[in-house]
Design a protein around this motif. Structure first.
Motif, PDB file in Angstrom:
ATOM      1  N   ASP A   1       0.827  -1.204   0.000  1.00 45.81           N
ATOM      2  CA  ASP A   1       0.000   0.000   0.000  1.00 45.81           C
ATOM      3  C   ASP A   1       0.868   1.265   0.000  1.00 45.81           C
ATOM      4  O   ASP A   1       1.884   1.337   0.683  1.00 45.81           O
ATOM      5  N   PHE A   2       0.438   2.271  -0.754  1.00 45.57           N
ATOM      6  CA  PHE A   2       1.228   3.499  -0.908  1.00 45.57           C
ATOM      7  C   PHE A   2       1.573   4.144   0.428  1.00 45.57           C
ATOM      8  O   PHE A   2       2.721   4.496   0.685  1.00 45.57           O
ATOM      9  N   ASN A   3       0.566   4.278   1.282  1.00 46.48           N
ATOM     10  CA  ASN A   3       0.823   4.964   2.548  1.00 46.48           C
ATOM     11  C   ASN A   3       1.749   4.168   3.457  1.00 46.48           C
ATOM     12  O   ASN A   3       2.555   4.754   4.187  1.00 46.48           O
ATOM     13  N   THR A   4       1.639   2.838   3.409  1.00 39.97           N
ATOM     14  CA  THR A   4       2.558   2.012   4.183  1.00 39.97           C
ATOM     15  C   THR A   4       3.973   2.225   3.674  1.00 39.97           C
ATOM     16  O   THR A   4       4.922   2.371   4.447  1.00 39.97           O
TER      17      THR A   4
ATOM     18  N   ILE B   1      10.429   4.317  -5.861  1.00 41.39           N
ATOM     19  CA  ILE B   1       9.418   5.373  -5.758  1.00 41.39           C
ATOM     20  C   ILE B   1       9.869   6.541  -6.636  1.00 41.39           C
ATOM     21  O   ILE B   1      10.926   6.468  -7.269  1.00 41.39           O
TER      22      ILE B   1
ATOM     23  N   LEU C   1       9.399   4.504   4.201  1.00 45.63           N
ATOM     24  CA  LEU C   1      10.438   5.334   3.585  1.00 45.63           C
ATOM     25  C   LEU C   1      10.810   6.512   4.484  1.00 45.63           C
ATOM     26  O   LEU C   1      11.966   6.891   4.577  1.00 45.63           O
ATOM     27  N   LEU C   2       9.818   7.093   5.139  1.00 45.64           N
ATOM     28  CA  LEU C   2      10.063   8.298   5.931  1.00 45.64           C
ATOM     29  C   LEU C   2      10.313   8.001   7.405  1.00 45.64           C
ATOM     30  O   LEU C   2      10.519   8.917   8.196  1.00 45.64           O
TER      31      LEU C   2
ATOM     32  N   VAL D   1       5.195   4.838   2.092  1.00 46.35           N
ATOM     33  CA  VAL D   1       5.697   6.156   2.481  1.00 46.35           C
ATOM     34  C   VAL D   1       6.081   6.146   3.961  1.00 46.35           C
ATOM     35  O   VAL D   1       7.108   6.702   4.352  1.00 46.35           O
TER      36      VAL D   1
ATOM     37  N   LEU E   1       9.746  11.112  -7.304  1.00 51.73           N
ATOM     38  CA  LEU E   1       9.432  12.444  -6.770  1.00 51.73           C
ATOM     39  C   LEU E   1       9.116  13.378  -7.930  1.00 51.73           C
ATOM     40  O   LEU E   1       9.563  13.169  -9.050  1.00 51.73           O
ATOM     41  N   THR E   2       8.338  14.411  -7.641  1.00 53.72           N
ATOM     42  CA  THR E   2       8.154  15.480  -8.617  1.00 53.72           C
ATOM     43  C   THR E   2       8.438  16.792  -7.889  1.00 53.72           C
ATOM     44  O   THR E   2       8.640  16.799  -6.680  1.00 53.72           O
TER      45      THR E   2
ATOM     46  N   ASN F   1      14.501  19.128   1.047  1.00 54.32           N
ATOM     47  CA  ASN F   1      14.277  18.067   2.039  1.00 54.32           C
ATOM     48  C   ASN F   1      15.115  16.835   1.741  1.00 54.32           C
ATOM     49  O   ASN F   1      15.183  15.925   2.543  1.00 54.32           O
ATOM     50  N   VAL F   2      15.671  16.781   0.514  1.00 57.00           N
ATOM     51  CA  VAL F   2      16.295  15.536   0.065  1.00 57.00           C
ATOM     52  C   VAL F   2      17.789  15.514   0.363  1.00 57.00           C
ATOM     53  O   VAL F   2      18.303  14.559   0.937  1.00 57.00           O
TER      54      VAL F   2
ATOM     55  N   ASN G   1      13.906  15.566   5.610  1.00 52.87           N
ATOM     56  CA  ASN G   1      12.849  14.591   5.795  1.00 52.87           C
ATOM     57  C   ASN G   1      12.826  13.548   4.674  1.00 52.87           C
ATOM     58  O   ASN G   1      12.402  12.432   4.867  1.00 52.87           O
ATOM     59  N   LEU G   2      13.285  13.943   3.487  1.00 54.93           N
ATOM     60  CA  LEU G   2      13.284  13.022   2.342  1.00 54.93           C
ATOM     61  C   LEU G   2      14.699  12.549   2.001  1.00 54.93           C
ATOM     62  O   LEU G   2      14.973  12.140   0.887  1.00 54.93           O
TER      63      LEU G   2
END
Lengths: 327, 582
Positions: B447-450, B469, B455-456, B452, B471-472, B483-484, B490-491
């Motif tokens: 699942d996408f939210n899982t 994954i 990842l975070l 993320v 990024l845009t 952030n990266v 955070n990223l």
């Protein structure tokens, strides 16, 4: 009877609390929340995310969020949409109305077409007509509605390519310039847009319902009292419609109450594929975004309607079926 | 002397009397002013519904306030050069220490209700955006390292931006669209953030929505259609090269069509004028319709890559599994993994040949930022095997997977978000290629939210091995993510221990700050080049490939960009310069 109704209404209260809590819990159990997607934006800082989370109350424990929401609910406030920053009812109501433009005609059409087909199939069992209708019903049952909608769009486009005119619109609910039209033209415009979605939304259900009707009718036709009626020398028409049909249709009458929640729950993927601004695409969006109170609010309204619908069904059943009495 | 004074005075008066116009450069469009026609409606489709008319709470990229305002402010970018040029400002000047930019606001600009656009509008807009309680999406734009950028009104037509330090993004900050202070100001003063949040909802009457941009709302039907009409006040100061007021169009209609197949059908039926097909199937249907003469349209296949990335990232924080942790932290291992990514196969299979391989954190469409000299570690299984051998993985076990001298097998889990078929296909290609060199990759779609969440997550032990994954976002001024790159970001997905673990991360962190504060574009690009060199050595993230941009439009439209500037960054046209030919 009155006592029965009162008792049923009383039972609804714990059901309501149990069901809403369960719904709320399940939504919350899904990983992430409304802000998860925004966390992947390289420009938004974690502090901002945390601040917004606090602002939306998403940082509080689930039971606290539920109690707050329930408190709102008891004041007839379904909550607030994160995405729209507006009350849930305000954003979902226009969509429900749009959906009804498809759902109501499609439901009427469904009963008007499926029941005669079912009766025909039962009376002329294994005739050529019955076989053709059965065949079509199987196709109707097996093709998902979104695919049927895509086929409809394809056919409309092919006609447009060959003749240069669009006989029905490929998507949407109104034409450009709708606002400038006089009221009657507006109604006609919506009706023109609704034809294909209504047909597509009905097609699947016709198959299922007509098969059910056929089965019911066959069962009744095999009963002893039908044989008795025929033996008595009653005209076949009277046997079929006065005795058999009236009994075969009882289960359908009993499900009429159950139609209540389906009135607001939209016409499904047909709406998505044909860009009909109904509740389905809207609700899918809310799920994808985890717009918590939109999902919970909509489920609650459906739940209430389902409970009322069930009650009506039971009462209808008692009314049409003399064998059932609630005391 | 006296004569000269009167002449100057007369000129000044003339300047006040007529609006100071912004002339839209001829080089932005292929159409000559003489062939342009006025009137007509541009019809378009968008995938997601609009949620508010309120510019302070809108969170989506495609939103009503940005559309009606044109999303333009004091400065805009010239698509032919990428430079910032004055727009609602008539001119600007940068202070010697480069911490202050003073903008002279163009005189004679008006809101659609006739009130003049002045410095107060920018001040009020900035105040509301930076009010925490409002929750504006632009909030973070007005802070650098947590320190605020402030705006000061010098006079009605002069405004100064004061930055806490020099910033490559300075002009982008100044490009925010102003909103009318005479509408928002009184509410903000009386009811604060709560008052602002209740304004301009979708239920607001269109005639109450005031715009300073090219469009006004004519009507909106939820989930269906937004109809915009030309804002006459805009044409008073926006002219084409021949002096005609802009936009040329009378109306701009945006249909909300959630399904891309339905959008395609609308385009093929001639019901919408612009469309950007994204799959091979859609492109070929458009092409076929054009070739068979059923649709009079133009399709530009592979106009440019899109501004997004797809990559594989390894987790450096796996305290619970020291073997994997040391493997994932080894740049030799990551280089070997880059060698097993068959980017050409990804482009061919996943994007049907209509994609672009990626090797650096800078999107391929930002050509001037790409350092052409950095090593690419392209698909090369032999090289991958060699690097793994250097890490001690020489023998294979019974199942054919590489093991080290202690018998530990190279094996990791690779996850991506379920439902994203393109990423799932990429992952499967990687699994196959890895197997060829003896690396076991276990693919899981979650699942996408899982995803993320994993990842975070931060700390010494994070719950994943590798993730695919994308990024845009990320600008032309400084394409590295705030952030990266910084180790505390955070990223900063590969290492979320909260500190730099590799000296090259420290270097990147420092270069990031230097580049962000460098105002000279050329020097900044040099720093960007240097960063890409270090990124190539460190390879914290293995870039894969991305899709391309393929704009199409109905030939009833004119006024598109010249071919050289049609790209995913600049789009196919400026709406203001678009007209209906027939």
């Amino acid at each position: 009877m009155t006592a029965y109704i009162l008792r049923r209404i009383l039972y609804l209260i714990p059901t309501f609390f149990g069901a809403t809590f369960l719904a709320f819990l399940i939504i919350q159990l899904a990983p992430g929340d409304y802000l998860t997607q925004r966390e992947l934006d390289p420009k938004v800082t974690p502090e901002t995310i945390a601040r917004l989370r606090a602002q939306f109350g998403l940082d509080r424990p689930i039971y606290e969020q539920y109690l707050l929401w329930m408190n709102n609910l008891l004041h007839l406030n379904l909550g607030y949409s994160f995405a729209f920053q507006a009350p849930v009812l305000e954003v979902i109501w226009p969509r429900v109305v749009n959906s009804m433009v498809i759902v109501i005609p499609s439901t009427l059409l469904l009963y008007l077409v499926a029941i005669p087909i079912g009766v025909y199939g039962a009376v002329r069992q294994y005739s050529l007509g019955d076989r053709i209708l059965s065949f079509l019903a199987y196709i109707g049952l097996s093709v998902p509605s979104f695919f049927l909608a895509l086929i409809a769009i394809y056919v409309l486009l092919q006609i447009k390519f060959r003749t240069g005119t669009l006989i029905f619109p490929v998507s949407g609910m109104t034409s450009s310039g709708f606002e400038q039209m006089p009221p009657l033209r507006q109604i006609l415009d919506i009706a023109w847009h609704a034809v294909v979605p209504v047909l597509v939304a009905t097609a699947n259900d016709i198959a299922g319902l007509s098969r059910l009707m056929r089965g019911q009718m066959l069962e009744v036709l095999g009963q002893d009292y039908i044989r008795t009626a025929r033996a008595k020398g009653l005209a076949e028409r009277v046997v079929l419609y006065k005795h058999a049909f009236r009994n075969a249709v009882i289960p359908f009458v009993a499900t009429l109450g159950g139609l209540l929640p389906s009135l607001i729950s939209g016409a499904g993927f047909v709406e998505v594929v044909m860009a009909w601004p109904g509740i389905t695409p809207f609700f899918l969006d809310a799920i994808a975004n985890q717009d918590l109170y939109v999902i919970a609010g909509f489920l609650t309204v459906s739940l209430v309607l389902l409970m009322i619908g069930n009650l009506i069904s039971d009462l209808l059943l008692a009314w049409v079926d003399p064998r059932i009495r609630y005391e | 002397m006296r004569k000269a004074f009167w002449l100057a005075a007369a000129l000044a008066l003339a300047g006040v009397a007529s609006a100071q116009t912004f002339v839209w450069p001829q080089k932005w469009t292929v159409a000559k002013p003489s062939e342009v026609k006025r009137g007509g409606t541009l019809r378009q489709a968008t995938i997601s519904d609009y949620r508010t008319f309120n510019p302070f709470i809108t969170a989506e990229a495609d939103n009503v306030p940005a559309t009606i305002s044109g999303a333009r402010g004091l400065v805009i970018r010239d698509p032919t050069t990428g430079d910032w040029i004055p727009y609602m400002a008539e001119s600007f000047s940068v202070s010697a220490n480069k911490l202050e930019i003073t903008f002279k606001i163009r005189k004679g600009m008006k809101w659609s209700d006739g009130r003049p656009i002045t410095a107060d509008d920018w001040i009020m807009t900035w105040r509301i955006h930076t009010d925490k309680a409002v929750g504006s999406n632009r909030y973070d734009d007005f802070f650098i390292d947590g320190k605020p950028i402030t705006l000061r009104k010098i006079d009605d037509y002069t405004i100064r931006f004061i930055y806490p330090r020099t910033d490559a993004d300075a002009f982008r900050v100044a490009s925010f669209a102003p909103w009318p202070a005479h509408i928002f100001g009184p509410v903000y003063q009386k009811d604060g953030a709560e008052g602002i949040k209740k304004m301009w909802t979708l239920n607001e009457k269109p005639e109450n929505i005031v715009s300073g941009g090219p469009w006004l709302i004519e009507s909106y039907r939820p989930g269906e259609r937004l109809v915009l009409k030309r804002n006459p006040a805009f044409g008073e100061w926006n002219k084409d090269a021949a002096g005609n007021p802009l936009p040329y169009l009378d109306r701009y209609e945006i249909k909300i069509v959630k399904d891309t197949n339905a959008q395609l059908a609308e385009f093929l039926a001639g019901n919408i004028d612009v469309f950007a097909p994204s799959t091979v199937d859609h492109i070929s249907q458009v092409r076929q319709a054009i070739q068979q003469g059923r649709l009079d349209a133009t399709l530009k296949v592979n106009a440019s890559p899109v501004a997004s990335s797809q990559f594989m990232v390894f987790n450096w924080n796996k305290a619970s599994d020291p073997f994997k942790q040391s493997l994932f932290r080894s740049d030799k291992f990551r280089r070997a993994m880059s060698h097993i990514v068959n980017r050409q196969a990804v482009v061919d299979i996943v994007y049907g040949g209509l994609g672009t391989p990626m090797y650096t954190s800078v999107y391929p469409v930002l050509t001037q930022w790409i350092n052409p000299k950095v090593p690419k570690y392209e698909y090369d299984l032999r090289q991958a095997a060699k690097l793994l051998a250097e890490l001690g993985f020489i023998k294979k076990d019974r199942e054919g997977y590489l093991v080290d001298s202690r018998g530990r097998r190279i094996e990791f889990n690779l996850a991506t978000n379920a439902g994203n078929t393109q990423r799932e296909q990429i992952a499967k290609l990687i699994v196959d290629e890895a197997k060829k060199v003896g690396v076991k990759v276990n693919f899981q779609a979650i699942d996408f939210n899982t995803l993320v969440g994993q990842l975070l997550s931060s700390g010494p032990d994070r719950p994943f091995d590798a993730i695919i994954i994308g990024l845009t976002g990320g600008g032309l001024d400084w394409p590295f993510g705030p952030n990266v790159v910084p180790c505390k970001g955070n990223l900063h997905m590969w290492n979320k221990s909260g500190q730099c673990l590799d000296p090259r991360e420290t270097q990147l962190d420092a270069l990031y700050s230097r580049g962000r504060t460098e105002l000279d574009f050329k020097k900044r690009v040099e720093i960007g080049y240097r960063m890409q060199e270090i990124e190539a050595q460190l390879l914290p993230v293995i870039y894969i490939a991305g899709p391309n941009y393929h704009p199409a439009w109905n030939n009833r439209l004119g006024g598109e960009h010249p071919d050289a500037i049609i790209s995913s960054i600049w789009g196919q046209r400026e709406l203001e310069l678009t007209f209906i030919k027939k």
